[in-house]
Design a protein around this motif. Structure first.
Motif, short mmCIF file in Angstrom:
data_model
loop_
_atom_site.label_atom_id
_atom_site.label_comp_id
_atom_site.label_asym_id
_atom_site.label_seq_id
_atom_site.Cartn_x
_atom_site.Cartn_y
_atom_site.Cartn_z
N VAL A 15 33.63 -14.94 -47.61
CA VAL A 15 32.38 -15.50 -47.19
C VAL A 15 32.21 -16.52 -45.32
O VAL A 15 32.12 -16.02 -44.43
N SER A 16 33.91 -16.72 -45.95
CA SER A 16 34.53 -17.30 -44.66
C SER A 16 34.53 -15.93 -43.64
O SER A 16 35.16 -16.66 -42.46
N ALA A 17 35.12 -15.10 -43.45
CA ALA A 17 35.29 -14.03 -42.93
C ALA A 17 34.54 -13.84 -42.07
O ALA A 17 34.28 -13.02 -40.63
N LEU A 18 33.32 -14.38 -42.22
CA LEU A 18 31.85 -13.38 -41.95
C LEU A 18 31.32 -15.42 -41.02
O LEU A 18 31.11 -14.45 -40.40
N ASP A 19 32.23 -15.76 -41.35
CA ASP A 19 32.00 -17.15 -40.24
C ASP A 19 32.50 -17.36 -38.98
O ASP A 19 32.44 -17.64 -38.18
N SER A 20 33.46 -16.37 -39.48
CA SER A 20 34.65 -16.24 -38.27
C SER A 20 33.71 -15.07 -37.59
O SER A 20 33.80 -15.75 -35.75
N CYS A 39 50.16 -11.10 -57.49
CA CYS A 39 50.09 -11.26 -56.49
C CYS A 39 49.19 -12.39 -55.33
O CYS A 39 48.38 -12.98 -55.58
N GLN A 40 49.38 -12.29 -54.12
CA GLN A 40 48.65 -12.95 -52.70
C GLN A 40 47.76 -12.05 -52.25
O GLN A 40 48.05 -10.43 -52.08
N VAL A 41 46.25 -12.36 -51.82
CA VAL A 41 44.96 -11.25 -51.54
C VAL A 41 45.05 -11.25 -49.98
O VAL A 41 43.59 -13.17 -50.15
N GLY A 42 44.86 -11.03 -48.73
CA GLY A 42 44.03 -11.10 -48.13
C GLY A 42 43.36 -11.05 -47.33
O GLY A 42 43.03 -9.29 -47.96
N ILE A 43 42.24 -10.98 -46.80
CA ILE A 43 40.94 -10.49 -46.26
C ILE A 43 40.91 -11.04 -44.57
O ILE A 43 40.65 -11.87 -44.36
N GLY A 44 41.29 -9.28 -44.25
CA GLY A 44 41.28 -9.72 -42.63
C GLY A 44 39.91 -8.99 -42.16
O GLY A 44 39.06 -8.10 -42.65
N LEU A 45 39.55 -9.68 -41.12
CA LEU A 45 37.83 -9.34 -40.43
C LEU A 45 39.18 -8.69 -38.76
O LEU A 45 39.99 -8.81 -38.34
N PHE A 46 38.43 -6.75 -38.57
CA PHE A 46 38.99 -6.49 -37.57
C PHE A 46 38.01 -6.15 -36.53
O PHE A 46 36.73 -6.40 -37.04
N ARG A 61 49.18 -27.35 -49.69
CA ARG A 61 48.51 -28.08 -48.38
C ARG A 61 47.04 -26.47 -48.46
O ARG A 61 46.45 -26.73 -47.27
N ILE A 62 46.34 -27.18 -48.94
CA ILE A 62 44.98 -26.36 -49.38
C ILE A 62 43.94 -27.87 -48.95
O ILE A 62 43.62 -28.60 -49.67
N PRO A 63 42.92 -27.62 -47.57
CA PRO A 63 42.31 -27.91 -47.19
C PRO A 63 41.81 -27.84 -48.33
O PRO A 63 41.03 -26.95 -48.83
N GLY A 64 40.05 -29.34 -47.73
CA GLY A 64 39.00 -28.86 -48.62
C GLY A 64 37.96 -27.45 -48.52
O GLY A 64 36.95 -27.87 -49.20
N TRP A 65 37.73 -27.70 -46.78
CA TRP A 65 37.18 -26.62 -47.04
C TRP A 65 37.20 -25.42 -47.23
O TRP A 65 36.21 -24.53 -47.49
N ALA A 66 38.33 -24.94 -47.58
CA ALA A 66 38.82 -24.00 -48.48
C ALA A 66 38.09 -23.88 -49.47
O ALA A 66 37.53 -22.56 -50.07
N ALA A 67 37.58 -24.74 -50.35
CA ALA A 67 36.96 -24.45 -51.54
C ALA A 67 35.42 -23.58 -51.16
O ALA A 67 34.84 -24.31 -52.74
N SER A 105 41.70 0.11 -34.49
CA SER A 105 41.34 -1.33 -35.47
C SER A 105 42.38 -2.62 -35.03
O SER A 105 43.40 -2.53 -35.43
N VAL A 106 41.67 -3.49 -34.84
CA VAL A 106 42.78 -4.75 -34.89
C VAL A 106 41.98 -5.76 -35.58
O VAL A 106 41.18 -6.52 -35.80
N PRO A 107 43.42 -6.61 -35.71
CA PRO A 107 43.25 -8.24 -36.30
C PRO A 107 42.34 -8.89 -35.88
O PRO A 107 43.10 -8.36 -34.90
N VAL A 108 41.65 -9.84 -36.25
CA VAL A 108 41.06 -10.67 -35.60
C VAL A 108 41.08 -12.08 -36.52
O VAL A 108 41.04 -13.96 -35.80
N ASP A 109 41.54 -12.05 -37.45
CA ASP A 109 40.69 -13.37 -38.20
C ASP A 109 41.46 -12.95 -39.85
O ASP A 109 41.36 -11.74 -40.53
N TRP A 110 41.93 -13.72 -40.70
CA TRP A 110 42.78 -13.70 -41.48
C TRP A 110 42.19 -14.95 -42.95
O TRP A 110 41.65 -16.11 -42.46
N GLN A 111 41.62 -14.36 -44.22
CA GLN A 111 41.47 -15.31 -45.16
C GLN A 111 41.97 -15.30 -46.35
O GLN A 111 42.30 -14.13 -46.61
#
Length: 388
Positions: free
Chosen positions: A184-189, A134-141, A172-178, A148-154
Motif C-alpha cells: 500500500v505504501s508503494a501505491l502511495d508513492s 530473510c528480508q523482503v523488499g517490494i519495489g515500484l518500477f 530505528r523504524i519510524p512510526g509511520w512504517a506501521a 524497467s527502472v526502479p523508482v521506490d522501495w518498501q
C-alpha cells in the motif's frame, strides 16, 4: 587454480565526469558536502566493485582515504538524510527516458543470518522450495516495452517487528512504517509522483507480488488508477449482468467453458514468441460495497490459451474495459521485464548486499543501488537509451 580478480573496475574520465554530474543531480539536495561526496563514492563503488559490494570494497573503489569505510558506514546506516527526494529525481529521470511507461511491482528476497537485520523473518520461498530467514523488499518500477527502472522501495515489516518497541527502536523504524502494508505504501508513492507521471498510468502486477488481487484492485480503484492484474484460476468473479450468457452463475470459478467471444491474437502478447488465443468477458470482483469501490466495478477478465492446450494457462483482470484487447495483452510482458531488472539489480548493483541493521540504512542502500542502475540504463551515452 588462479585467484578471482576482485579489483574494482575503473571508470573512464568521461564516464567519471558523467557520474559526478548524475550524482549531483540526484543527491545535490543533501545539505552537507561530505554527504554529497559519500553519495558519489558509494555510487562509484556500486558501479565498479566486482562481486559482493561490501562497505570496505566500495570504499576501496572510491580511492579517497583510509577513513572511507567508516565515513560510508556512517553515511548509509546512521546519517539521517531523507531518501524520498532522491527517489523523486529517479522517477523524473525514468519518466523522461522511457517511452509510454506503466507502473509495475516486484519483490526481492535477501537471505539473512540471525534475527537482528531490520524486517528479517521466516518465509517460504516457492521458487526454491525452502523456508528462508530473510528480508523482503517490494519495489515500484516504471516500465516501458523494453526496460524497467526502479523508482521506490518498501520493506516488508512482519507483525513481530511492528509490535516490539525494543526492536523498533533498535532498528530505528519510524512510526509511520506501521500504518499500512508495504504494498500500500508503494501505491502511495505512485500517487505522490503525479507531477512527472500521468495519473492514468496503469499498474501491471503478476502473482509474484504476493498481494491478493481483489484487495489490490480495490485499492487502485479507490485511487482512480487503472490496472492489469494477474489472478489465479481459483479467483471468484461475478457476471457483469445476471442474465449474461458469458457465465452460468453470478459467482463461479474462472472456467474456459464460461468464456465467450474469442479474440485471436498473434505472438508476442501474453507469451512472447508464442501464439496466444485470448478470450475475454466483462465481470465484477465480489466483495460488497457500492459501485464506487473496487468490489463492484465492472472489469474485463482475460484468459490466455496456448495453442496446444484446451484450458487457459493465465488469467488477468483489468480496469481497461474500453481499450482494445490487443493493446491490453501487450502489457503483462512488462512484469517480466521487472523480474529481469530485479535479478540484474541483485547480481550487478548490490541490491541484496546491505549488511547494516537499521531501517534508514536499508532505504539508503536501496536508493543508491537504484540510482546506480538508473545511471547505467538511462544516462545519455547508454546503449539502451540511444536505441530507445
Amino acid at each position: 587454480m588462479p585467484a578471482l580478480d576482485t579489483a574494482p573496475a575503473t571508470l573512464s574520465a568521461p564516464r567519471a565526469d558523467l557520474l559526478t554530474s548524475f550524482a549531483a543531480t540526484v543527491f545535490g539536495y543533501l545539505p552537507r558536502s561530505d554527504q554529497r561526496r559519500c553519495a558519489n563514492a558509494y555510487l562509484r563503488g556500486l558501479l565498479t566493485v566486482r562481486g559482493k559490494k561490501t562497505i570496505r570494497q566500495i570504499a576501496r573503489a572510491s580511492g579517497v582515504s583510509d577513513a572511507a569505510p567508516q565515513a560510508l558506514q556512517q553515511f548509509i546506516s546512521a546519517s539521517p538524510w531523507d531518501w524520498t527526494t532522491a527517489r523523486e529525481v529517479l522517477a523524473q529521470e525514468a519518466a523522461a527516458g522511457l517511452a509510454g511507461p506503466v507502473w509495475t511491482m516486484g519483490v526481492t528476497v535477501t537471505e539473512k543470518r540471525g534475527d537482528h537485520s531490520v524486517g528479517v523473518h521466516r518465509r517460504a520461498a516457492p521458487e526454491s522450495g525452502r523456508t528462508l530467514n530473510c528480508q523482503v523488499g517490494i519495489g515500484l518500477f516504471l516500465t516501458s516495452g523494453s526496460r524497467s527502472v526502479p523508482v521506490d522501495w518498501q520493506l516488508l515489516l512482519p507483525e513481530g517487528w511492528l509490535t516490539d518497541e525494543r526492536r523498533r527502536s533498535r532498528a530505528r523504524i519510524p512510526g509511520w512504517a506501521a500504518e499500512q502494508p508495504a504494498w500500500v505504501s508503494a501505491l502511495d508513492s505512485a500517487d505522490q509522483l503525479g507531477p512527472w507521471i500521468p495519473r492514468r498510468t496503469p499498474l501491471v502486477a503478476d502473482l509474484s507480488v504476493g498481494v491478493d488481487p481483489a484487495r489490490l484492485a480495490a485499492q487502485l480503484t479507490a485511487r482512480r488508477r487503472d490496472f492489469v492484474i494477474e489472478v489465479r484460476p481459483s479467483q471468484l468473479v461475478a457476471a457483469h449482468r445476471a442474465d449474461s450468457d458469458e457465465f452460468t452463475e453470478a459467482r463461479q470459478l474462472l472456467r474456459c467453458a464460461g468464456l465467450r467471444h474469442p479474440h485471436s491474437l498473434g505472438s508476442d502478447h501474453l507469451e512472447p514468441g508464442r501464439g496466444t488465443l485470448v478470450r475475454s468477458a466483462l465481470v465484477r470482483l465480489p466483495g460488497g460495497g457500492s459501485a464506487g469501490h473496487g468490489g463492484q466495478r465492472v472489469h474485463r477478465l482475460l484468459a490466455g490459451f496456448l495453442p496446444t492446450r484446451r484450458r487457459p494457462h493465465r488469467y488477468w483482470i483489468t480496469s481497461l474495459v474500453d481499450h482494445r484487447i490487443a493493446d491490453i495483452v501487450s502489457l503483462p510482458h512488462r512484469a517480466v521485464l521487472t523480474h529481469g531488472a530485479i535479478r540484474t539489480l541483485e547480481n550487478d548493483y548490490g541490491l541484496r548486499d546491505f549488511e547494516g541493521r537499521s531501517f534508514p540504512g536499508w532505504h539508503h542502500h536501496m536508493t543508491l543501488a537504484s540510482a546506480a542502475y538508473v545511471y547505467d540504463h538511462l544516462r545519455p551515452d547508454s546503449p539502451d537509451r540511444q536505441a530507445a
